[in-house]
Design a protein around this motif. Structure first.
Motif, short mmCIF file in Angstrom:
data_model
loop_
_atom_site.label_atom_id
_atom_site.label_comp_id
_atom_site.label_asym_id
_atom_site.label_seq_id
_atom_site.Cartn_x
_atom_site.Cartn_y
_atom_site.Cartn_z
N VAL A 1 0.79 -1.04 -0.08
CA VAL A 1 0.09 0.19 0.01
C VAL A 1 0.71 1.24 0.05
N GLY A 2 0.58 2.45 -0.86
CA GLY A 2 1.79 3.50 -1.04
C GLY A 2 2.48 3.40 -2.02
N ALA A 3 2.62 1.92 -2.60
CA ALA A 3 3.57 2.17 -3.76
C ALA A 3 2.86 2.71 -5.07
N ARG A 4 3.81 3.59 -5.74
CA ARG A 4 3.30 4.21 -6.89
C ARG A 4 3.45 3.38 -7.97
N VAL A 5 2.55 3.11 -8.81
CA VAL A 5 2.48 2.21 -9.92
C VAL A 5 2.10 2.94 -11.18
N ARG A 6 2.55 2.72 -12.58
CA ARG A 6 2.14 3.06 -13.77
C ARG A 6 1.73 2.06 -14.63
N ILE A 7 0.61 2.16 -15.03
CA ILE A 7 -0.30 1.04 -15.73
C ILE A 7 -0.52 1.50 -17.08
N TRP A 8 -0.31 0.53 -18.14
CA TRP A 8 -0.88 0.72 -19.16
C TRP A 8 -1.92 -0.40 -19.69
N GLY A 9 -2.90 -0.20 -20.23
CA GLY A 9 -3.87 -1.11 -20.73
C GLY A 9 -5.19 -0.75 -21.34
#
Length: 209
Positions: free
Chosen positions: A167-175
């Motif tokens: 929790v709190g992790a920065r995530v970049r998502i493509w989809g």
């Protein structure tokens, strides 16, 4: 609006309008309306995705059913109060719209990029056929201290990778944005068919908190 805030939530869909406009709400005299667009998948199925459109962007009193449009904007959420519970509602907030007479490249009909933060522990599971899935809830910041809460789903190696996110992790998502029908149990004797919207992840990157 800060350009950086727009860059962290970008969606582009191309599809056929399959409904009329229904009034949603008004802000400072500007009316916003909902309309549904069917976006084809490569599998010949279609996702029916709700768009939120300003009356200043399109003539919402016209019937555009059957027309193909490209909508560019952001995937947004808001809580709708239903009795004592809140229900998360999702739609594409449209910033630009273009009508298209001809379209052939169906690999580019549905693209989304999100840059946000894990706001609850991902749920990892396997289907009865052994397919790995992880559900993620991503908080994506908006100006003025607001955030959108976007459900995302990952598969296979991505699911295993996502299961370790804190929790709190920065995530970049493509989809892509997808719709999914499900049955909601309202009581012992009553059920209701509903549609959920989520982001199906094709690629992701995590930057630990």
């Amino acid at each position: 609006m800060s350009e950086k805030m727009i860059e962290n939530n970008k969606v582009n869909v191309i599809g056929e309008i399959v409904s009329g406009f229904t009034f949603s709400h008004e802000v400072f005299g500007e009316g916003f309306y909902m309309v549904e667009v069917a976006v084809n998948r490569l599998s010949d199925q279609a996702d029916t995705i709700p768009l939120m459109v300003s009356e200043r962007l399109l003539d919402v009193h016209q019937d555009y059913t059957g027309r193909t449009i490209e909508a560019i904007g952001q995937f947004r959420s808001y809580n709708r109060h239903e009795g004592i519970k809140n229900r998360l509602m999702l739609s594409i907030f449209v910033r630009e719209v273009h009508f298209m007479e001809e379209f052939t490249d169906y690999t580019k009909t549905n693209q989304i990029f999100l840059d946000g933060y894990i706001c609850k522990q991902p749920i990892y599971r396997k289907t009865p056929l052994g397919r790995e899935i992880a559900d993620i809830l991503l908080a994506v910041n908006r100006p003025y201290g607001k955030s959108d809460y976007i459900p995302c789903i990952s598969w296979g190696r991505n699911a295993r990778y996502a299961s370790g996110f804190e929790v709190g992790a920065r995530v970049r998502i493509w989809g892509r944005v997808q719709s999914r029908e499900y049955t909601k149990k309202l009581s012992e004797t009553e059920c209701e068919k509903r549609v959920a919207y989520e982001v199906s992840i094709s690629k992701m990157e995590c930057e630990e908190a």
